[in-house]
Design a protein around this motif. Structure first.
Motif, PDB file in Angstrom:
ATOM      1  N   ASP A 303       0.975  -1.552  -0.032  1.00  0.00           N
ATOM      2  CA  ASP A 303      -0.154   0.328  -0.078  1.00  0.00           C
ATOM      3  C   ASP A 303       1.042   1.161   0.215  1.00  0.00           C
ATOM      4  O   ASP A 303       0.141   2.573  -0.466  1.00  0.00           O
ATOM      5  N   GLY A 304       2.529   0.821  -0.001  1.00  0.00           N
ATOM      6  CA  GLY A 304       2.445   2.483   0.250  1.00  0.00           C
ATOM      7  C   GLY A 304       3.041   2.837   0.655  1.00  0.00           C
ATOM      8  O   GLY A 304       3.735   4.267   1.457  1.00  0.00           O
ATOM      9  N   HIS A 305       3.231   2.103   2.217  1.00  0.00           N
ATOM     10  CA  HIS A 305       2.808   2.900   3.515  1.00  0.00           C
ATOM     11  C   HIS A 305       5.207   3.243   4.118  1.00  0.00           C
ATOM     12  O   HIS A 305       5.838   2.362   3.458  1.00  0.00           O
ATOM     13  N   PRO A 306       4.794   4.283   4.227  1.00  0.00           N
ATOM     14  CA  PRO A 306       6.956   4.920   3.930  1.00  0.00           C
ATOM     15  C   PRO A 306       7.583   4.008   5.164  1.00  0.00           C
ATOM     16  O   PRO A 306       8.619   3.738   5.135  1.00  0.00           O
ATOM     17  N   GLU A 307       7.228   4.480   6.188  1.00  0.00           N
ATOM     18  CA  GLU A 307       8.013   3.426   7.301  1.00  0.00           C
ATOM     19  C   GLU A 307       8.009   2.327   6.837  1.00  0.00           C
ATOM     20  O   GLU A 307       8.654   1.235   7.381  1.00  0.00           O
ATOM     21  N   ALA A 308       7.178   1.418   6.694  1.00  0.00           N
ATOM     22  CA  ALA A 308       6.662  -0.278   6.348  1.00  0.00           C
ATOM     23  C   ALA A 308       8.075  -0.216   5.191  1.00  0.00           C
ATOM     24  O   ALA A 308       8.824  -0.975   5.863  1.00  0.00           O
ATOM     25  N   ILE A 309       8.425   0.425   4.355  1.00  0.00           N
ATOM     26  CA  ILE A 309       8.910   0.658   3.185  1.00  0.00           C
ATOM     27  C   ILE A 309       9.939   0.528   3.533  1.00  0.00           C
ATOM     28  O   ILE A 309      11.283  -0.320   3.432  1.00  0.00           O
ATOM     29  N   GLN A 310      10.332   1.554   4.633  1.00  0.00           N
ATOM     30  CA  GLN A 310      12.073   1.821   4.996  1.00  0.00           C
ATOM     31  C   GLN A 310      12.280   1.240   5.749  1.00  0.00           C
ATOM     32  O   GLN A 310      13.846   0.401   5.331  1.00  0.00           O
ATOM     33  N   ALA A 311      11.737  -0.057   6.937  1.00  0.00           N
ATOM     34  CA  ALA A 311      11.789  -0.889   7.585  1.00  0.00           C
ATOM     35  C   ALA A 311      11.845  -2.456   6.558  1.00  0.00           C
ATOM     36  O   ALA A 311      13.039  -3.210   6.636  1.00  0.00           O
ATOM     37  N   ALA A 344       6.911  -8.757  -1.039  1.00  0.00           N
ATOM     38  CA  ALA A 344       7.040  -7.408  -0.692  1.00  0.00           C
ATOM     39  C   ALA A 344       7.669  -6.750  -1.798  1.00  0.00           C
ATOM     40  O   ALA A 344       6.847  -5.522  -1.851  1.00  0.00           O
ATOM     41  N   GLY A 345       8.390  -7.279  -2.867  1.00  0.00           N
ATOM     42  CA  GLY A 345       8.604  -6.772  -3.778  1.00  0.00           C
ATOM     43  C   GLY A 345       9.875  -6.119  -3.725  1.00  0.00           C
ATOM     44  O   GLY A 345      10.822  -6.551  -3.415  1.00  0.00           O
ATOM     45  N   GLU A 346       9.833  -5.177  -4.845  1.00  0.00           N
ATOM     46  CA  GLU A 346      10.961  -4.715  -5.425  1.00  0.00           C
ATOM     47  C   GLU A 346      11.946  -3.591  -3.743  1.00  0.00           C
ATOM     48  O   GLU A 346      13.024  -3.864  -3.972  1.00  0.00           O
ATOM     49  N   HIS A 347      11.169  -3.259  -2.738  1.00  0.00           N
ATOM     50  CA  HIS A 347      11.756  -2.414  -1.514  1.00  0.00           C
ATOM     51  C   HIS A 347      13.207  -3.916  -0.614  1.00  0.00           C
ATOM     52  O   HIS A 347      14.189  -3.089  -0.914  1.00  0.00           O
TER      53      HIS A 347
END
Length: 412
Positions: A303-311, A344-347
């Protein structure tokens, strides 16, 4: 044929020992690629007399492991008959057990799925409950494919914990209460009187991915990142177990940055403690983000949640820091990332690549590819099947199978 223990194997992928070069099992190895050959072709490839070839082909035809494959192109006169491997002659029961799930299938001897079933099955229920469910499902799938016990050539099973490969017994598995030292092959053999091979689930995944997607890659790693973290190592096209079967236990390697997070193994700063799915979720909860489970974490990332992507990307960097040492040590040409966190994808993959390419030697990364799995969660199941066929279709075991066929009038 009497069932063989894993300890009686010559070794997965090792050139056949104890089988004469002119034996039917040795000749069968030429046919395992599925390419039809005439008796003349086989004589030319082996250098054996045509009378020897004719005898061995007849033995293999009687076992149904080899079948007539039509006629070759004639250069004059009657076209010669060809023969090829028959993957439908027998079947394999392939089992992939995770912490909370089971994927079970019946495959042919090419590891092609004939019937499969996925179900929720908690490994913590204990060996008797879980293996009884495996047996019941196996019987059901065999019935669906109209295969009987007499067609079953072996069972392969991947477990989510350390396994002593020679005996098939789990050794101090952290998420498998009641399984330590349990005789998995012996228990299953009460229902299925066939060779039974048991391995760590990540080793099975590595073998499955290699067998199906990267058969021409001699050196690769499969890294599973979910509730735990582990790796399967393919070197010189062979699955590596190490001395006791503990090779690839990546999750309990200390991360380079000196993180002191306690780990379930009793140490601190293990990769699994800081970069597994539960570790990422726990970190986000400590930052005030509501993450009740791993599925919720993955949804936040999507969903593009910034903290989740960063973690998630940060966890990828931690994995990459450990993998960089593996790259320098083992020099794989492909690293495949699997497990639930990889979805989780490419992140996550980007974090891994970022650190591996910056910390590894240039020569080691010159042709290195770091990719997500392409087997859609089926790598463990397919690898369990390939584990069995590599063992039971080796030259010496085909000879044993034929001896049983000759004595009993049927293959078993």
């Amino acid at each position: 044929m009497s069932p063989l223990t894993v300890g009686e194997k010559a070794g997965l992928g090792v050139p056949p020992r104890g089988a004469l070069p002119s034996s039917p099992g040795a000749l069968f190895q030429l046919l395992r690629d599925g390419v039809p050959r005439t008796k003349a072709d086989l004589a030319a490839e082996t250098g054996f007399a045509r009378s020897t070839i004719a005898t061995r082909v007849e033995e293999l035809l009687a076992s149904e492991l080899v079948t007539p494959a039509g006629e070759s192109t004639s250069t004059g006169g009657r076209p010669p008959a060809t023969f090829a491997f028959n993957p439908a002659a027998r079947c394999v029961l392939a089992v992939d057990l995770g912490g909370t799930h089971a994927r079970i299938a019946v495959t042919n001897l090419f590891s092609e799925v004939l019937a499969e079933e996925e179900q929720e099955l908690a490994i913590a229920l204990g060996p008797a409950t879980v293996l009884d469910a495996v047996c019941a499902t196996g019987e059901r799938l065999l019935a669906q494919t109209e295969m009987g016990h007499e067609q079953l050539i072996g069972i392969g099973i991947g477990l989510p914990g350390p396994v002593e490969f020679a005996t098939g017994r789990p050794v101090s598995p952290p998420i498998m209460p009641g399984w330590d030292g349990f005789d998995v092959p012996g228990y299953l053999r009460q229902t299925f009187d066939v060779p039974i091979l048991v391995d760590n689930d990540v080793n099975a995944m590595a073998l499955g991915e290699h067998h199906l997607i990267y058969p021409d890659v001699a050196n690769m790693m499969f890294v599973k990142i979910g509730t735990g973290i582990g790796a399967g190592i393919i070197s010189d096209a062979q699955l590596q177990h190490g001395a006791q079967g503990a090779a690839g236990d990546l999750g309990h390697v200390a991360v380079p940055d000196g993180d002191q997070t306690p780990c379930t193994c009793g140490n601190r700063g293990c990769l699994e403690a800081v970069a597994s799915g539960p570790a990422i979720a726990a970190y986000l909860r400590s930052q005030g983000v509501e993450v009740p489970n791993l599925s919720a974490l993955l949804q936040l990332v999507r969903d593009g949640h910034p903290e989740a992507i960063q973690a998630t990307r940060g966890a990828g960097r931690q994995v990459g820091a450990v993998l960089a040492s593996c790259v320098n040590l083992l020099n794989p040409s492909v690293i495949v990332i699997g497990g639930l966190v990889s979805t989780a994808g490419e992140h996550f993959l980007a974090g891994i690549r970022e650190t591996v390419y910056s910390r590894s030697l240039p020569l080691a990364t010159q042709h290195l590819r770091i990719l997500g799995t392409l087997t859609s969660g089926r790598a463990g199941m397919l690898g369990a099947s390939a584990l069995v066929t590599a063992h039971t279709l080796s030259a010496e075991h085909v000879n044993l199978l034929l001896a049983g066929t000759s004595a009993a009038g049927q293959g078993s």
